[in-house]
Design a protein around this motif. Structure first.
Motif, mmCIF file in Angstrom:
data_model
loop_
_atom_site.group_PDB
_atom_site.id
_atom_site.type_symbol
_atom_site.label_atom_id
_atom_site.label_comp_id
_atom_site.label_asym_id
_atom_site.label_seq_id
_atom_site.Cartn_x
_atom_site.Cartn_y
_atom_site.Cartn_z
ATOM 1 N N CYS A 22 8.512 36.343 130.184
ATOM 2 C CA CYS A 22 9.251 35.214 130.760
ATOM 3 C C CYS A 22 8.267 34.373 131.562
ATOM 4 C CB CYS A 22 10.350 35.702 131.701
ATOM 5 S SG CYS A 22 11.669 36.620 130.906
ATOM 6 N N TRP A 24 6.814 30.000 132.560
ATOM 7 C CA TRP A 24 6.933 28.542 132.491
ATOM 8 C C TRP A 24 5.834 27.989 131.583
ATOM 9 C CZ3 TRP A 24 7.660 31.567 136.725
ATOM 10 C CH2 TRP A 24 8.885 31.459 137.391
ATOM 11 N N SER A 71 8.996 23.794 131.544
ATOM 12 C CA SER A 71 10.259 24.434 131.161
ATOM 13 C C SER A 71 10.097 25.956 131.157
ATOM 14 C CB SER A 71 10.795 23.903 129.830
ATOM 15 O OG SER A 71 9.784 23.528 128.946
ATOM 16 N N SER A 72 11.202 26.626 131.402
ATOM 17 C CA SER A 72 11.141 28.082 131.573
ATOM 18 C C SER A 72 11.725 28.780 130.351
ATOM 19 C CB SER A 72 11.913 28.488 132.835
ATOM 20 O OG SER A 72 13.220 27.978 132.798
ATOM 21 N N LEU A 73 11.049 29.837 129.927
ATOM 22 C CA LEU A 73 11.400 30.488 128.661
ATOM 23 C C LEU A 73 11.457 32.000 128.800
ATOM 24 C CD1 LEU A 73 8.716 28.899 126.262
ATOM 25 C CD2 LEU A 73 10.895 27.896 126.970
ATOM 26 N N ARG A 74 12.208 32.616 127.908
ATOM 27 C CA ARG A 74 12.089 34.036 127.624
ATOM 28 C C ARG A 74 11.684 34.129 126.155
ATOM 29 N NH1 ARG A 74 14.504 39.339 129.098
ATOM 30 N NH2 ARG A 74 15.141 38.310 131.012
ATOM 31 N N TYR A 98 15.511 28.653 129.328
ATOM 32 C CA TYR A 98 16.395 28.724 130.500
ATOM 33 C C TYR A 98 16.549 27.357 131.165
ATOM 34 C CZ TYR A 98 16.139 33.863 130.621
ATOM 35 O OH TYR A 98 16.229 35.201 130.355
ATOM 36 N N GLY A 99 15.417 26.685 131.333
ATOM 37 C CA GLY A 99 15.465 25.442 132.094
ATOM 38 C C GLY A 99 14.559 24.403 131.486
ATOM 39 N N GLU A 100 15.046 23.195 131.417
ATOM 40 C CA GLU A 100 14.250 22.109 130.866
ATOM 41 C C GLU A 100 13.624 21.286 131.990
ATOM 42 O OE1 GLU A 100 16.246 19.998 127.638
ATOM 43 O OE2 GLU A 100 17.664 21.669 127.503
ATOM 44 N N PHE B 253 14.042 35.918 136.742
ATOM 45 C CA PHE B 253 14.336 36.532 135.440
ATOM 46 C C PHE B 253 15.004 37.903 135.548
ATOM 47 C CE2 PHE B 253 10.308 34.044 134.911
ATOM 48 C CZ PHE B 253 10.852 32.971 134.236
ATOM 49 N N GLU B 394 21.775 29.041 139.153
ATOM 50 C CA GLU B 394 20.610 28.339 138.619
ATOM 51 C C GLU B 394 20.988 27.051 137.902
ATOM 52 O OE1 GLU B 394 21.508 31.383 136.965
ATOM 53 O OE2 GLU B 394 20.989 31.166 134.818
ATOM 54 N N ARG B 418 16.290 23.510 140.331
ATOM 55 C CA ARG B 418 17.233 23.534 139.199
ATOM 56 C C ARG B 418 16.988 22.378 138.250
ATOM 57 N NH1 ARG B 418 17.486 27.005 143.424
ATOM 58 N NH2 ARG B 418 19.232 28.465 143.186
ATOM 59 N N ARG B 419 16.331 21.341 138.743
ATOM 60 C CA ARG B 419 16.013 20.201 137.867
ATOM 61 C C ARG B 419 14.856 20.521 136.932
ATOM 62 N NH1 ARG B 419 16.404 17.096 142.900
ATOM 63 N NH2 ARG B 419 18.416 16.027 142.884
ATOM 64 N N TYR B 420 13.899 21.278 137.447
ATOM 65 C CA TYR B 420 12.655 21.475 136.707
ATOM 66 C C TYR B 420 12.426 22.948 136.399
ATOM 67 C CZ TYR B 420 12.087 16.841 138.786
ATOM 68 O OH TYR B 420 12.287 15.558 139.195
ATOM 69 N N GLY B 421 12.692 23.351 135.177
ATOM 70 C CA GLY B 421 12.387 24.718 134.745
ATOM 71 C C GLY B 421 13.147 25.781 135.499
ATOM 72 N N THR B 422 14.451 25.582 135.674
ATOM 73 C CA THR B 422 15.268 26.546 136.405
ATOM 74 C C THR B 422 15.308 27.893 135.669
ATOM 75 O OG1 THR B 422 17.409 26.868 137.499
ATOM 76 C CG2 THR B 422 17.462 25.911 135.297
ATOM 77 N N THR B 423 15.503 28.972 136.424
ATOM 78 C CA THR B 423 15.544 30.317 135.820
ATOM 79 C C THR B 423 16.636 31.140 136.487
ATOM 80 O OG1 THR B 423 14.104 31.317 137.479
ATOM 81 C CG2 THR B 423 13.016 30.333 135.568
ATOM 82 N N PRO B 424 17.135 32.155 135.786
ATOM 83 C CA PRO B 424 17.974 33.135 136.485
ATOM 84 C C PRO B 424 17.120 33.827 137.546
ATOM 85 C CG PRO B 424 17.705 33.713 134.147
ATOM 86 C CD PRO B 424 16.845 32.523 134.399
#
Lengths: 460, 460
Positions: A22, A24, A71-74, A98-100, B253, B394, B418-424
Motif C-alpha cells: 500500500c 502513494w 494517489s493512494s493504492l493497494r 483509495y484516493g485520487e 491502511f 477518509e 482527504r482531497r489528496y490521496g486519502t487512505t483508510p
C-alpha cells in the motif's frame, strides 16, 4: 495479535513471492497498454516499481485515468527481479485506488521543489522523499537516545512543561493563561489574577528541565529528560525555534571528565545507529550533501578534541585568522570563534571547558582556581554549539553566594537538594533538532521538526 | 568511553568482590562500635546493607555522628552473603560522606509517610521507595512504548505543543502569550494583538496530537506520538491532570479490527515488559496492593472482551445492578456503567465499539448503518477508560457533512488529507499516566507524574 494485511516496501526481501503493498504514487509513466508506477509507502526513500499491464488488469482504462502523483493504492502482485533495470518490481494482479488527486490543485505535485516552497505546506511536506528521509532519521535518533540512556541505567523522567521556574533566566518565556480573550477585537483582558487563573499566576512554559531533573537525579541516581522546550525569542535564524525538543541527562556521583565522556559516547552512539538503520536515507540525502556519510563516520571514529577556555583564548589570539571581534580572557566566544575552532583549527567536534565563572550560570561548579567553572560546550563543525553542560555546584554555601536574593527565595526548593544529602552531579542539554541537522546535513532547523514554530509562524 | 567509578546496587551479582557503591542512607542503626546502614541508590527498591565497624574504619566516631537518614555516601568494601539474614551485605573499608542532613528540618525524614504528605514536597518525594518504584515502572513503560511501536514499523513524530488547533474542541485549552504582565498588581495587560504577539494570536497548548499525527501518517505510513498534552479543566479528581502525557499512534491502511488488535497488543506488551524488568518494584508495590502481579499477569494472558455499544445497552438494561442513571441507546455511558462492564460483567479489559455517531467526534468513520461510528474505548478494571480510538472518516464528502462551517474553514488543511490521496486509517490515544496507575496500582494520578499540575497547583 496485531498483523498488517500488507507488507511494507522496506520489508520485501524475497523475490518471486506474492505480496500486497500500500502506498502513494511517487512517479508514473503511462503507455498505451502499460502503466509504470513508483510507489512509496514511507518506510524507505526507495520506491517499488509497479507494472500494470492491460492484459492482466481489468478496469485498466479506469485505473489509467485515475493514477496521478499522490494517489493512494493497494496493489497485489508478484515481486520479481528485473535484471535489465537491476531492481525489484511488482507485476500487478489487483489494484484498489483509495484516493485520487486533482493534480492541478495539489500543492506538492511537482517532482522538484525547494525546501522553502514545501515548507509552506507543513501538513503535506512529509510526502516528499526529502522530508520523509529526514523524519525517519529523526525517529532513529530519538530511539537511539532512549536506548543509549536506558542501557547505561538512566531513567526517563518527564519534567513539567508548565512551571513557575525559568531555570537560569536565560531566555524569554511564554506565559500561559487559562482565560480566553473575551472578544476578538484586541480588547484588553484581565490577566494574572490568582482568583481567575486555573493554575495560579506566573506560570510559563519550561525553558529547561534541568533543575527539576536534578531533583529526580537526587533520588533515582541517574536520569534523562527528552521533551519540548520553549523560548519566546524574536530570532529569525536557521538555527533557532520557539519550540524545540531537548535532551537533558543528569547523573549523580560522576565527575567532569566522565560528563564529557558521556556526551561524546552518546553523540557517537546516535550517529552510529543512523549509519546502521538509515543507509537508504543517508544515501538519498547525500545527493545534495557531498561526503555526508564520510563525515558522520569520521565523527564516530575519532576522539573529540578537549581544550580549556584559557587555551582557546591563546589559540584565537595566536592564529592567522582575522576575526571581526577580538576576544580576551573573560569574553564570551562568538559564532566566528566557535566555527574557527571546530571547523578550521581542530576540524572535529571540540569540547571547550573551564569557562570563566562570570559568563556562566549560577549553578555551575566552581573550579579550585575560583575563576572558572566546570562547564563545557561541545562545538561541532557546521552546527556550532550542540551541547552545553556542567558539573553542578553541590556545596550549599558556594551555591548561595552565586545566587541573587530573589533567586535564593524563588529557588529555595532547589537549595533543598544541597541541604539534604547533596552529591557531586552533572549533566548537559542537547538541542535535539541540532543533532538532526548534523546527521541529515540540513541547513535550516525548520526542516527537521514537523511543525516549526518561529516568529509569526504557528501554522495549524 | 563513559564508565562509572562505582557500581549500581542493582548490578551487584557476584559476592566476595570489592565494590564501590554510592547512594543515600535509607535506614541506619548505630551501636557502640558498629553502624548498620541500608543504602539506596535509586536503581532498585532493595537497599544494600552496609556494615561499618569501628575497628576497620578510621574516623568511625565522626562518621557515626554524621550518618542520618538521607545523607549521601560513597562506600568501598567487600560484598559478602550474610547467611543468617539471607542477603548481601557490604563490609565497609572506606567511606566518604558527601552530604549531611539536618534530621529536624528534613521534610521526609520519617520512615512511614502517606502519599498525600510527601506530595507536598514534589522535589523530594522521589527519595521515597514508593515514588521511586512508581517512577522506575513509568520509565519501563515509556521504553516499552518506544520499543513496541518501533518494532512494528511506526515512526516517532513530535507533533507541536503550540498550535492554533484545538482538535475536537473537547476540552478547554490554555492560551499562551509571549508578553509578561507589565506590573504585578493585577493590572490588565493588552493581550492578543497580532502585532505584539510573537507567534500571532490564538495560539494554545495542544489537547491532542491526532490531527497533526494524521498528516504524518499520510506520508510515513505509520506513526506514533508521545508527548505532553494539556486541558484547562477545573477537575479536582484522582484521574485528571491539567498536564499529562499521551501516546497517539496513527496507522494507514489498517481496518477497525486491526486497530483493536494493535491496542490490545500494545497494552499487553507494556505490562509484560514491567513484569520482566521491574520484579523488585512490583514486589515492593504489592505490599499495599494485594495480588497486583497476579492481576497484571491475567491482563497479559487473557483476550480482552470486545462488545458493541448496542450490546452494552442490552447488558446494562438486563442486569441485576441498579444504576443511579438509566441508560438508553444514544446516551453516553457514565462511569458507573463503564465500571460495571469491566469490573463486574466481563471482569477484564473490555473494548466497547461502534458508538452512536451523535455522541462521538466528527472525524470518526461512519459504519454502513450510518447511525454508528467505528470508534472504540478500552475500559479497564480499576481505571476506567484507558484508550479511546477510532477509524477516521477518509471520505471527503462524508467528513465535510459532519463538520460545522467554522470547522471546515479552520481545518481546511486537515481536509487536504482527504482531497489528496486519502487512505483508510485509524489510531488511538492512551493517557500515559492512567497506564502507569494501572500497572503500579496507584490510586491517585498525582502520584504517577513527577510534577503534577492541577487546579491551583503548579508547584515549582
Amino acid at each position: 495479535m496485531f498483523k498488517r494485511s500488507y507488507i511494507k516496501i522496506n520489508d520485501i526481501i524475497n523475490v518471486n513471492n506474492n505480496y500486497t503493498v500500500c502506498g502513494w504514487v511517487h512517479i508514473f509513466r503511462k503507455q498505451k497498454n502499460i502503466i509504470f508506477i513508483d510507489l512509496n509507502d514511507g518506510s524507505t526513500p526507495e520506491c517499488l516499481s509497479i507494472v500494470i499491464d492491460s492484459v492482466k488488469i481489468k478496469d485498466f482504462d479506469d485505473i489509467k485515468s485515475r493514477v496521478k502523483k499522490g494517489s493512494s493504492l493497494r496493489v497485489e502482485g508478484v515481486v520479481i527481479f528485473n535484471e535489465s533495470r537491476c531492481c525489484n518490481e511488482m507485476i500487478a494482479k489487483n489494484i484498489i485506488i483509495y484516493g485520487e488527486v486533482d493534480a492541478a490543485k495539489y500543492p506538492i505535485s511537482k517532482n522538484k521543489m525547494s525546501l522553502e516552497t514545501i515548507r509552506e505546506n507543513p501538513h503535506l511536506r512529509i510526502r516528499t522523499l526529502m522530508i520523509s528521509s529526514i523524519m525517519r532519521i529523526r525517529d532513529t535518533l530519538a530511539q537511539a537516545t532512549h536506548k543509549y540512556f536506558s542501557n547505561i541505567g538512566c531513567r526517563y523522567v518527564n519534567t513539567p512543561i508548565l512551571t513557575t521556574n525559568d531555570c537560569e533566566g536565560a531566555g524569554e518565556t511564554f506565559t500561559i493563561t487559562s482565560q480566553y480573550p473575551t472578544n476578538k477585537d484586541d480588547k484588553p483582558i484581565y490577566y494574572g489574577s490568582d482568583k481567575k487563573e486555573l493554575l495560579g499566576r506566573g506560570v510559563n512554559l519550561t525553558v529547561s528541565g534541568q533543575l527539576h531533573g536534578e531533583t529526580y537525579a537526587a533520588g533515582l541516581g541517574d536520569i534523562y529528560t527528552f521533551g519540548p522546550t520553549f523560548r519566546a525569542e524574536n530570532s529569525n535564524t536557521n538555527k533557532h525555534l520557539c519550540e524545540f525538543w531537548m535532551i537533558e541527562p543528569e547523573l549523580s556521583f560522576i565527575n567532569f571528565k566522565e560528563l564529557q565522556d558521556l556526551a561524546e559516547d552518546y553523540v557517537k552512539y546516535c550517529i552510529s545507529q543512523v549509519i546502521m538503520y538509515n543507509e537508504d536515507d543517508l544515501y538519498f540525502l547525500e545527493k545534495r550533501n557531498e561526503d555526508l556519510v564520510f563525515r558522520l563516520k569520521e565523527i564516530v571514529c575519532e576522539d573529540f578534541a578537549r581544550v580549556t577556555y584559557t587555551e582557546v583564548i591563546d589559540i584565537l589570539n595566536n592564529c592567522d585568522k582575522e576575526f571581526e571581534q577580538k576576544v580576551e580572557w573573560g569574553d564570551d566566544l562568538s559564532t566566528e570563534h566557535e566555527r574557527y575552532l571546530a571547523e578550521e583549527h581542530f576540524k572535529k567536534p571540540t569540547f571547550v571547558k573551564d569557562y570563566p565563572t562570570k559568563i556562566k550560570s549560577f549553578y555551575m561548579k566552581t573550579n579550585e582556581d575560583e575563576n572558572t567553572v566546570q562547564a563545557t560546550d561541545l562545538l561541532v563543525p557546521g552546527i556550532g554549539e550542540l551541547i552545553g553542560g556542567s558539573m553542578r555546584e553541590e556545596d550549599y554555601d558556594k551555591l548561595c553566594s552565586r545566587m541573587t536574593k530573589t533567586q535564593r527565595k524563588e529557588l529555595n526548593w532547589y537549595l533543598d537538594l544541597r541541604r539534604y544529602g547533596t552529591t557531586p552531579h552533572g549533566g548537559f542539554g542537547l538541542g535535539f533538532e541540532r543533532l538532526v541537522q548534523l546527521v541529515t546535513g540540513t541547513h535550516n532547523i525548520r526542516d527537521v521538526i514537523p511543525y516549526p514554530r518561529y516568529p509569526k509562524h504557528c501554522t495549524f
